[in-house]
Design a protein around this motif. Structure first.
Motif, PDB file in Angstrom:
ATOM      1  N   ARG A   1       0.829  -1.212   0.000  1.00 19.29           N
ATOM      2  CA  ARG A   1       0.000   0.000   0.000  1.00 19.29           C
ATOM      3  C   ARG A   1       0.867   1.269   0.000  1.00 19.29           C
ATOM      4  O   ARG A   1       0.423   2.327   0.399  1.00 19.29           O
ATOM      5  N   GLN A   2       2.118   1.132  -0.464  1.00 16.37           N
ATOM      6  CA  GLN A   2       3.024   2.265  -0.545  1.00 16.37           C
ATOM      7  C   GLN A   2       3.513   2.404  -1.988  1.00 16.37           C
ATOM      8  O   GLN A   2       3.853   1.399  -2.619  1.00 16.37           O
ATOM      9  N   PRO A   3       3.575   3.627  -2.515  1.00 19.22           N
ATOM     10  CA  PRO A   3       3.997   3.801  -3.914  1.00 19.22           C
ATOM     11  C   PRO A   3       5.509   3.759  -4.117  1.00 19.22           C
ATOM     12  O   PRO A   3       5.973   3.827  -5.250  1.00 19.22           O
ATOM     13  N   VAL A   4       6.304   3.641  -3.062  1.00 21.13           N
ATOM     14  CA  VAL A   4       7.765   3.571  -3.138  1.00 21.13           C
ATOM     15  C   VAL A   4       8.308   4.717  -3.996  1.00 21.13           C
ATOM     16  O   VAL A   4       8.958   4.517  -5.019  1.00 21.13           O
ATOM     17  N   PHE A   5       8.061   5.936  -3.559  1.00 29.17           N
ATOM     18  CA  PHE A   5       8.454   7.114  -4.332  1.00 29.17           C
ATOM     19  C   PHE A   5       9.966   7.180  -4.575  1.00 29.17           C
ATOM     20  O   PHE A   5      10.407   7.747  -5.566  1.00 29.17           O
ATOM     21  N   LEU A   6      10.760   6.610  -3.652  1.00 30.63           N
ATOM     22  CA  LEU A   6      12.210   6.674  -3.806  1.00 30.63           C
ATOM     23  C   LEU A   6      12.682   6.018  -5.101  1.00 30.63           C
ATOM     24  O   LEU A   6      13.717   6.401  -5.667  1.00 30.63           O
ATOM     25  N   ALA A   7      11.917   5.035  -5.597  1.00 32.71           N
ATOM     26  CA  ALA A   7      12.325   4.336  -6.825  1.00 32.71           C
ATOM     27  C   ALA A   7      12.010   5.138  -8.082  1.00 32.71           C
ATOM     28  O   ALA A   7      12.603   4.881  -9.138  1.00 32.71           O
ATOM     29  N   TRP A   8      11.114   6.090  -7.994  1.00 34.27           N
ATOM     30  CA  TRP A   8      10.626   6.742  -9.198  1.00 34.27           C
ATOM     31  C   TRP A   8      11.694   7.506  -9.969  1.00 34.27           C
ATOM     32  O   TRP A   8      11.720   7.450 -11.208  1.00 34.27           O
ATOM     33  N   PRO A   9      12.604   8.254  -9.331  1.00 31.96           N
ATOM     34  CA  PRO A   9      13.644   8.922 -10.122  1.00 31.96           C
ATOM     35  C   PRO A   9      14.520   7.946 -10.896  1.00 31.96           C
ATOM     36  O   PRO A   9      14.897   8.220 -12.045  1.00 31.96           O
ATOM     37  N   PHE A  10      14.823   6.802 -10.288  1.00 28.88           N
ATOM     38  CA  PHE A  10      15.646   5.806 -10.971  1.00 28.88           C
ATOM     39  C   PHE A  10      14.869   5.143 -12.094  1.00 28.88           C
ATOM     40  O   PHE A  10      15.425   4.832 -13.156  1.00 28.88           O
ATOM     41  N   VAL A  11      13.579   4.906 -11.870  1.00 22.47           N
ATOM     42  CA  VAL A  11      12.725   4.378 -12.933  1.00 22.47           C
ATOM     43  C   VAL A  11      12.691   5.348 -14.100  1.00 22.47           C
ATOM     44  O   VAL A  11      12.820   4.951 -15.278  1.00 22.47           O
ATOM     45  N   ALA A  12      12.522   6.637 -13.804  1.00 22.95           N
ATOM     46  CA  ALA A  12      12.480   7.643 -14.865  1.00 22.95           C
ATOM     47  C   ALA A  12      13.780   7.667 -15.654  1.00 22.95           C
ATOM     48  O   ALA A  12      13.779   7.743 -16.900  1.00 22.95           O
ATOM     49  N   ALA A  13      14.916   7.590 -14.952  1.00 21.96           N
ATOM     50  CA  ALA A  13      16.213   7.588 -15.638  1.00 21.96           C
ATOM     51  C   ALA A  13      16.364   6.358 -16.524  1.00 21.96           C
ATOM     52  O   ALA A  13      16.862   6.441 -17.664  1.00 21.96           O
ATOM     53  N   ALA A  14      15.913   5.193 -16.028  1.00 22.63           N
ATOM     54  CA  ALA A  14      15.984   3.974 -16.838  1.00 22.63           C
ATOM     55  C   ALA A  14      15.133   4.106 -18.103  1.00 22.63           C
ATOM     56  O   ALA A  14      15.550   3.697 -19.194  1.00 22.63           O
ATOM     57  N   LEU A  15      13.955   4.691 -17.962  1.00 26.65           N
ATOM     58  CA  LEU A  15      13.085   4.875 -19.126  1.00 26.65           C
ATOM     59  C   LEU A  15      13.709   5.846 -20.130  1.00 26.65           C
ATOM     60  O   LEU A  15      13.642   5.626 -21.344  1.00 26.65           O
ATOM     61  N   ILE A  16      14.319   6.906 -19.635  1.00 22.57           N
ATOM     62  CA  ILE A  16      14.923   7.903 -20.527  1.00 22.57           C
ATOM     63  C   ILE A  16      16.079   7.289 -21.314  1.00 22.57           C
ATOM     64  O   ILE A  16      16.166   7.447 -22.546  1.00 22.57           O
ATOM     65  N   PHE A  17      16.958   6.583 -20.629  1.00 23.95           N
ATOM     66  CA  PHE A  17      18.092   5.979 -21.341  1.00 23.95           C
ATOM     67  C   PHE A  17      17.642   4.848 -22.252  1.00 23.95           C
ATOM     68  O   PHE A  17      18.223   4.636 -23.317  1.00 23.95           O
ATOM     69  N   GLY A  18      16.606   4.099 -21.846  1.00 25.96           N
ATOM     70  CA  GLY A  18      16.049   3.095 -22.747  1.00 25.96           C
ATOM     71  C   GLY A  18      15.458   3.724 -23.989  1.00 25.96           C
ATOM     72  O   GLY A  18      15.591   3.190 -25.102  1.00 25.96           O
ATOM     73  N   LEU A  19      14.820   4.879 -23.810  1.00 25.59           N
ATOM     74  CA  LEU A  19      14.256   5.602 -24.953  1.00 25.59           C
ATOM     75  C   LEU A  19      15.361   6.121 -25.873  1.00 25.59           C
ATOM     76  O   LEU A  19      15.264   6.042 -27.107  1.00 25.59           O
ATOM     77  N   PHE A  20      16.442   6.638 -25.287  1.00 23.32           N
ATOM     78  CA  PHE A  20      17.585   7.071 -26.092  1.00 23.32           C
ATOM     79  C   PHE A  20      18.141   5.900 -26.913  1.00 23.32           C
ATOM     80  O   PHE A  20      18.462   6.048 -28.097  1.00 23.32           O
ATOM     81  N   ALA A  21      18.281   4.749 -26.265  1.00 21.95           N
ATOM     82  CA  ALA A  21      18.817   3.581 -26.959  1.00 21.95           C
ATOM     83  C   ALA A  21      17.965   3.222 -28.170  1.00 21.95           C
ATOM     84  O   ALA A  21      18.482   2.855 -29.236  1.00 21.95           O
ATOM     85  N   TRP A  22      16.666   3.347 -28.029  1.00 15.77           N
ATOM     86  CA  TRP A  22      15.748   3.030 -29.126  1.00 15.77           C
ATOM     87  C   TRP A  22      15.817   4.094 -30.222  1.00 15.77           C
ATOM     88  O   TRP A  22      16.009   3.792 -31.403  1.00 15.77           O
TER      89      TRP A  22
END
Length: 580
Positions: free
Chosen positions: A415-436
């Motif tokens: 029942r917790q959104p684990v906000f601490l992970a979100w910046p790292f998730v965002a960075a992973a998505l950005i670099f994955g998008l760059f790779a594509w």
């Protein structure tokens, strides 16, 4: 034997007709570290630590294999018996002793250095896996130097190090990361011997270094996981012998001296365990474990083709490039370098696909061969331009899917959104998008580097933040914490309905695994005793407690999820108040 026509050999860079400067800081960093072996090794070690350390120290023991290995090692340390392998009173003869010795060395060293409660810290038991994973990355670099440039060898090592499967195994106190190290060492030495023969180099005075590495690696692999490493090597040699119609190059391995050296390393423990247990070890390890995998062992059966499907996830971020490289690799299959790597890969892969028991980590020792083949095609700039190029989107899809699953799972379980992970998730998505978005034939290298960075951020998000926050998945840790908070000295416990190995490891080797009735009898036998009764076993506990006049109370109740059985559980911790 060795090709003499003008086109580049497998793995040799070929200039594109229209050179496009890939640019970017990542490529600049690769240019810098490619300047020397020292910088390359330091860079790969740093990358491996960034990939493997998140979550390494704070993820509780995982059921069931990791907890079983750790508990067996813990009992070795407790008893001082480093020959026999046991889980509580049951023998554990599925695997040889190698990884237990390595884990015990880590725990004993930490204890000697004054680390409190070293035997209960599961991360110490994971240290050999971490060393094995880092060593496998560095040895992939070493092995790849036989086939590709230094720059390409770095890329091959990054592909292996950032793969999802090795990232998982590096964090588990099991055999597979160390086995990978031994396999890559053996195959790297074997490749050097084979290709020196293909090049017609002087056979009169072959160096001792390569045979020494080869036979020592074989001995290490056998002590870790029995004869499995011999399968990889034997199938490779047989395939090459059939293709070349010759195996005379094997004499360069100095087989007589090598076999004697291997036996010197391997036989002492096998003789000791035979002296201790007779034929029981060989019956359990070969008959009970290895041969039983020909069937669907422990409900892990699956049809052929499963490993190929899993490959798209377990080999990410290298999987898209491997698909693009496949046509070029097949065209180059008769070139000596590609022939060796395919002989390493294909026969063993086919065997694993045909065997009914399937677990993702079985094919891990084949991944370095795929990585080197992929980089060989990348360096020659012959990646497929067909529809497989669309697979570049996979560099973004995996981080997106993993992020969504992790966040939804965290919200569902805690029942917790684990906000601490979100910046790292965002960075992973950005670099994955760059790779594509940045991918084309001349910038595949740049895309791969972006994907590796995405893997690093994803490792921090998933392993470093989300998984440790999923406390309901680790009920054993919560139970052990509750028992440590009791006021009596030397608490003893009996568990009914929840018998996972992690519970024994986190509490005590003497923890009794019984049923509800047995837990009630245990509770009535003395003070400072606790019954850990899962909800489904409570009726038996209550009925037996009433029959023997046991008075008890509920110290606490822990709700969680048993990932081994795939079901929610609720464990009540009962404490005796005496008998009537």
């Amino acid at each position: 034997m060795v090709e003499t026509y003008a086109r580049p050999r497998f793995g040799e860079p070929r200039e594109p007709k229209n050179r496009v400067n890939p640019g970017g800081r990542l490529v600049g960093a690769l240019d810098f570290v490619s300047g020397s072996h020292f910088r390359a090794v330091a860079f790969l070690t740093l990358c491996a630590l960034l990939l493997f350390l998140p979550g390494f120290f704070n993820i509780p023991p995982i059921d069931r294999d990791e907890a079983r290995f750790a508990q067996a090692t813990k009992q070795m340390v407790e008893t001082g018996d480093f020959v026999d392998i046991r889980f509580q009173d049951d023998v554990r003869y599925k695997k040889p002793v190698g990884v237990y010795w390595l884990q015990a060395a880590a725990v004993e060293s930490a204890s000697a250095l004054g680390l409190p409660h070293a035997q209960l810290r599961v991360w110490l038991y994971r240290v050999p896996s971490l060393i094995g994973a880092i060593g496998a990355v560095l040895l992939t670099y070493w092995a790849a130097l036989t086939f590709v440039t230094r720059r390409g060898a770095i890329l091959a090592a990054l592909i292996v190090g950032s793969s999802v499967l090795l990232g998982a195994e590096a964090r588990l106190a099991k055999t597979d990361a160390m086995l990978l190290l031994t396999v890559v060492a053996a195959m790297g030495a074997l490749a050097r011997v084979y290709l020196s023969w293909q090049r017609g180099e002087d056979p009169e005075h072959p160096p001792w270094t390569w045979p020494a590495i080869f036979w020592t690696a074989l001995a290490g692999g056998m002590l870790l996981k029995g004869p499995l490493i011999l399968m990889f090597v034997a199938l490779t040699i047989v395939a090459l012998a059939i293709l070349d119609r010759s195996a005379t190059w094997l004499w360069r391995l100095r087989p007589l001296w090598g076999l004697m050296w291997m036996l010197v390393l391997v036989l002492p423990w096998f003789v000791a365990i035979f002296w201790r247990a007779g034929e029981a070890f060989f019956a359990d390890s070969i008959g009970g474990d290895m041969l039983s995998k020909l069937g669907a062992q422990e409900s892990h059966g699956a049809p052929p083709g499963v490993y190929l499907l899993l490959f798209w996830v377990t080999f990410w971020p290298g999987a898209p490039l491997a698909a693009m490289a496949a046509p070029a690799v097949w065209r180059a299959r008769r070139e000596p370098g590609a022939q060796f790597l395919l002989a390493w890969l294909l026969p063993s892969w086919i065997v694993f696909e045909l065997v009914l028991t399937k677990l993702p980590h079985y094919v891990l020792p084949l991944y370095p061969a795929i990585a080197i083949l992929t980089v060989g095609a990348l360096e020659r700039r012959v990646l497929s331009r067909s529809w497989l190029r669309r697979g570049a989107a996979w560099w973004f899809v995996i981080p997106a899917m993993a992020s969504v699953i992790a966040v939804i799972g965290a919200i569902t379980l805690t029942r917790q959104p684990v906000f601490l992970a979100w910046p790292f998730v965002a960075a992973a998505l950005i670099f994955g998008l760059f790779a594509w978005w940045l991918y084309d034939d001349n910038r595949a290298e740049r895309s791969l580097l972006n994907a590796v960075v995405a893997a690093m951020f994803l490792a921090v998000a998933i392993y470093g933040v989300v998984v440790p926050a999923l406390t309901p998945l680790f009920p054993s840790a919560e139970i052990a914490r509750a028992l440590r908070n009791v006021v009596c000295v030397g608490p003893k416990a009996a568990a009914a309905g929840f018998h996972e190995p992690s519970l024994v490891f986190m509490t005590a080797t003497e923890t009794l695994l019984t049923d509800g009735s047995g837990a009630a009898d245990f509770l009535g036998q003395g003070s400072c005793r606790f019954a850990l009764v899962e909800q489904r076993s409570e009726r038996g506990f209550v009925q037996r407690a009433e029959a023997i006049g046991l008075r008890y109370n509920v110290a606490t109740r822990i709700d969680g999820y048993n990932i081994s059985q795939g079901r929610a559980i609720s464990v009540a911790i009962f404490r005796s108040e005496g008998t009537e």
